[in-house]
Write an enzyme that holds these catalytic residues in place. Structure first.
Site, PDB file in Angstrom:
ATOM      1  NE  ARG A  48      -1.767  -1.611   3.893  1.00  0.00           N
ATOM      2  CZ  ARG A  48      -1.804  -1.034   5.160  1.00  0.00           C
ATOM      3  NH1 ARG A  48      -2.097   0.477   5.188  1.00  0.00           N
ATOM      4  NH2 ARG A  48      -1.153  -1.498   6.050  1.00  0.00           N
ATOM      5  CB  SER A  80       8.827  10.825   9.165  1.00  0.00           C
ATOM      6  OG  SER A  80       7.480  11.889   9.188  1.00  0.00           O
ATOM      7  CE1 TYR A  96       5.665   7.022  11.808  1.00  0.00           C
ATOM      8  CE2 TYR A  96       6.067   9.379  11.680  1.00  0.00           C
ATOM      9  CZ  TYR A  96       5.675   8.062  11.034  1.00  0.00           C
ATOM     10  OH  TYR A  96       5.804   8.123   9.769  1.00  0.00           O
ATOM     11  CB  VAL A  97       8.824  11.879  16.552  1.00  0.00           C
ATOM     12  CG1 VAL A  97       9.873  12.912  16.495  1.00  0.00           C
ATOM     13  CG2 VAL A  97       7.512  12.584  16.135  1.00  0.00           C
TER      14      VAL A  97
HETATM   15  P1  NAP Z   1       0.746   2.466   5.046  1.00  0.00           P
HETATM   16  O1  NAP Z   1      -0.089   2.965   3.635  1.00  0.00           O
HETATM   17  O2  NAP Z   1       0.082   2.287   6.200  1.00  0.00           O
HETATM   18  O3  NAP Z   1       1.361   0.963   4.365  1.00  0.00           O
HETATM   19  C1  NAP Z   1       2.531   0.506   5.377  1.00  0.00           C
HETATM   20  C2  NAP Z   1       3.086  -0.687   4.875  1.00  0.00           C
HETATM   21  O4  NAP Z   1       4.002  -1.171   5.711  1.00  0.00           O
HETATM   22  C3  NAP Z   1       2.080  -1.743   4.568  1.00  0.00           C
HETATM   23  O5  NAP Z   1       2.067  -2.488   3.281  1.00  0.00           O
HETATM   24  C4  NAP Z   1       2.082  -2.701   5.783  1.00  0.00           C
HETATM   25  O6  NAP Z   1       1.668  -3.931   5.365  1.00  0.00           O
HETATM   26  C5  NAP Z   1       3.789  -2.561   5.828  1.00  0.00           C
HETATM   27  N1  NAP Z   1       4.079  -2.921   7.169  1.00  0.00           N
HETATM   28  C6  NAP Z   1       3.439  -2.321   8.571  1.00  0.00           C
HETATM   29  N2  NAP Z   1       4.037  -2.926   9.533  1.00  0.00           N
HETATM   30  C7  NAP Z   1       4.882  -4.236   9.019  1.00  0.00           C
HETATM   31  C8  NAP Z   1       5.684  -4.803   9.657  1.00  0.00           C
HETATM   32  N3  NAP Z   1       5.744  -5.268  11.034  1.00  0.00           N
HETATM   33  N4  NAP Z   1       6.303  -5.850   8.890  1.00  0.00           N
HETATM   34  C9  NAP Z   1       6.110  -5.729   7.241  1.00  0.00           C
HETATM   35  N5  NAP Z   1       5.532  -4.852   6.851  1.00  0.00           N
HETATM   36  C10 NAP Z   1       4.919  -3.921   7.429  1.00  0.00           C
HETATM   37  O7  NAP Z   1       1.876   3.501   5.381  1.00  0.00           O
HETATM   38  P2  NAP Z   1       2.570   4.629   4.506  1.00  0.00           P
HETATM   39  O8  NAP Z   1       1.791   5.776   4.761  1.00  0.00           O
HETATM   40  O9  NAP Z   1       2.675   4.263   2.724  1.00  0.00           O
HETATM   41  O10 NAP Z   1       4.024   4.726   5.004  1.00  0.00           O
HETATM   42  C11 NAP Z   1       5.236   4.179   4.507  1.00  0.00           C
HETATM   43  C12 NAP Z   1       6.345   4.716   5.124  1.00  0.00           C
HETATM   44  O11 NAP Z   1       6.547   6.080   5.090  1.00  0.00           O
HETATM   45  C13 NAP Z   1       6.447   4.141   6.708  1.00  0.00           C
HETATM   46  O12 NAP Z   1       7.614   4.194   7.048  1.00  0.00           O
HETATM   47  C14 NAP Z   1       5.930   5.676   7.112  1.00  0.00           C
HETATM   48  O13 NAP Z   1       6.468   5.859   8.582  1.00  0.00           O
HETATM   49  C15 NAP Z   1       6.646   6.788   6.368  1.00  0.00           C
HETATM   50  N6  NAP Z   1       5.861   8.080   6.220  1.00  0.00           N
HETATM   51  C16 NAP Z   1       4.655   8.349   5.781  1.00  0.00           C
HETATM   52  C17 NAP Z   1       4.153   9.457   5.788  1.00  0.00           C
HETATM   53  C18 NAP Z   1       2.745   9.604   5.400  1.00  0.00           C
HETATM   54  O14 NAP Z   1       2.447  10.870   5.398  1.00  0.00           O
HETATM   55  N7  NAP Z   1       1.997   8.718   4.711  1.00  0.00           N
HETATM   56  C19 NAP Z   1       4.963  10.677   6.381  1.00  0.00           C
HETATM   57  C20 NAP Z   1       6.276  10.260   6.612  1.00  0.00           C
HETATM   58  C21 NAP Z   1       6.796   8.950   6.716  1.00  0.00           C
HETATM   59  P3  NAP Z   1       0.199  -4.516   5.413  1.00  0.00           P
HETATM   60  O15 NAP Z   1      -0.466  -4.037   4.309  1.00  0.00           O
HETATM   61  O16 NAP Z   1       0.057  -5.918   5.360  1.00  0.00           O
HETATM   62  O17 NAP Z   1      -0.240  -4.043   6.630  1.00  0.00           O
END
Ligand code: NAP
Length: 247
Positions: free
Chosen positions: A15, A142, A155-156
């Site tokens: 995702r 992040s 998280y931070v």
């Molecule tokens: P997301 O849509 O919630 O997707 C998270 C992904 O990580 C999913 O594929 C999930 O798998 C997988 N995942 C979570 N925990 C896991 C684990 N223990 N082992 C293996 N896979 C795991 O998140 P996102 O928004 O795309 O974020 C991706 C990254 O960017 C993260 O590190 C997040 O902290 C960082 N980030 C995001 C934002 C933002 O605004 N969205 C901003 C800054 C940083 P499942 O589908 O099986 O649950």
């Protein structure tokens, strides 16, 4: 930013940002193994995109917070895509709360999924990368690791840890021709940020000079740049991709 013939692992590829990275890599000719925690159906639909690009896209269920599962993923990649040139540590979770209400379990879970996971995969990937004397590791941090955020101390802290880990491993691995960089996304439209209410979203928009929420593709393009030979002379850096939020 040609990645033709390269082999990559992306954690959390079902995702959001991880999926966009998988597809951007595939579009540039790279075979990809991606991991997920529980979304088997979503994993199948990402795998099905491989036909479009003529590369391998393979999903594997593996909890990123466990070292043995990271090792299992590396072995799977070596056997199924024939090597490892690029590692993207993307998997992450949030469990937000003000510190007074934040449980010990929610603190530990976020540190394990977001920071310990980076240790697990980096450690497991180092051997094959060292043997071939090249590699690109990109960690997804992040922007809040730089500016802080109330309600997200766990998280931070995990993402600030990722930045420190990035710089230390960049120094350790430089002599092996392995670069380690971090991308620090701002506010990106994914399932993770869906949890925010309208008021929180409005407040965040006032902090973004470019006045729009980012897309997963905004992040993927920068990750592909760091994974390519165009970025051979960049290591230990944190690149904010945040519409100007953290300047
Ligand atoms: P997301 O849509 O919630 O997707 C998270 C992904 O990580 C999913 O594929 C999930 O798998 C997988 N995942 C979570 N925990 C896991 C684990 N223990 N082992 C293996 N896979 C795991 O998140 P996102 O928004 O795309 O974020 C991706 C990254 O960017 C993260 O590190 C997040 O902290 C960082 N980030 C995001 C934002 C933002 O605004 N969205 C901003 C800054 C940083 P499942 O589908 O099986 O649950």
């Amino acid at each position: 930013m040609n990645l033709k013939g390269k082999r990559a692992i992306v954690t959390g590829g079902t995702r959001g940002i991880g999926k966009a990275i998988v597809l951007d890599f595939a579009a540039r000719g790279c075979d990809v193994v991606f991991t997920y925690q529980s979304s088997a159906e979503a994993a199948k639909s990402v795998e099905a995109e491989s036909g479009k690009f003529g590369v391998k896209i393979l999903g594997i269920q593996a909890d990123a917070s466990k070292l043995a599962e990271a090792e299992k993923t590396i072995t799977f990649a070596l056997e199924n895509i024939g090597g490892l040139d690029i590692l993207v540590n993307n998997a992450g979770i949030t469990k937000d709360n003000l510190l007074l209400r934040m449980s010990e379990d929610d603190f530990d879970k976020v540190i394990s999924a977001n920071l310990k996971s980076v240790y697990n995969y980096t450690k497991a990937a180092f051997k094959p990368m060292m043997a071939q004397r090249s590699g690109k590791i990109i960690n997804i941090a992040s922007v809040v690791a730089i500016i802080g955020n109330p309600g997200q101390a766990n998280y931070v802290a995990s993402k600030a840890g990722v930045i420190g880990f990035t710089k230390s491993t960049a120094k350790e691995f430089a002599s092996r021709n392995i670069t380690v960089n971090a991308v620090a996304p701002g506010y990106i439209s994914t399932d993770m940020t869906e949890k925010l209410n309208d008021k929180q979203r409005e407040a965040i928009l006032t902090m973004i000079p470019l006045k729009r929420i980012g897309t997963p593709e905004d992040i993927a393009k920068v990750v592909s740049f760091l994974a390519s030979s165009e970025a051979d002379y960049i290591t230990g850096q944190v690149i904010p991709v945040d519409g100007g939020m953290a300047m």
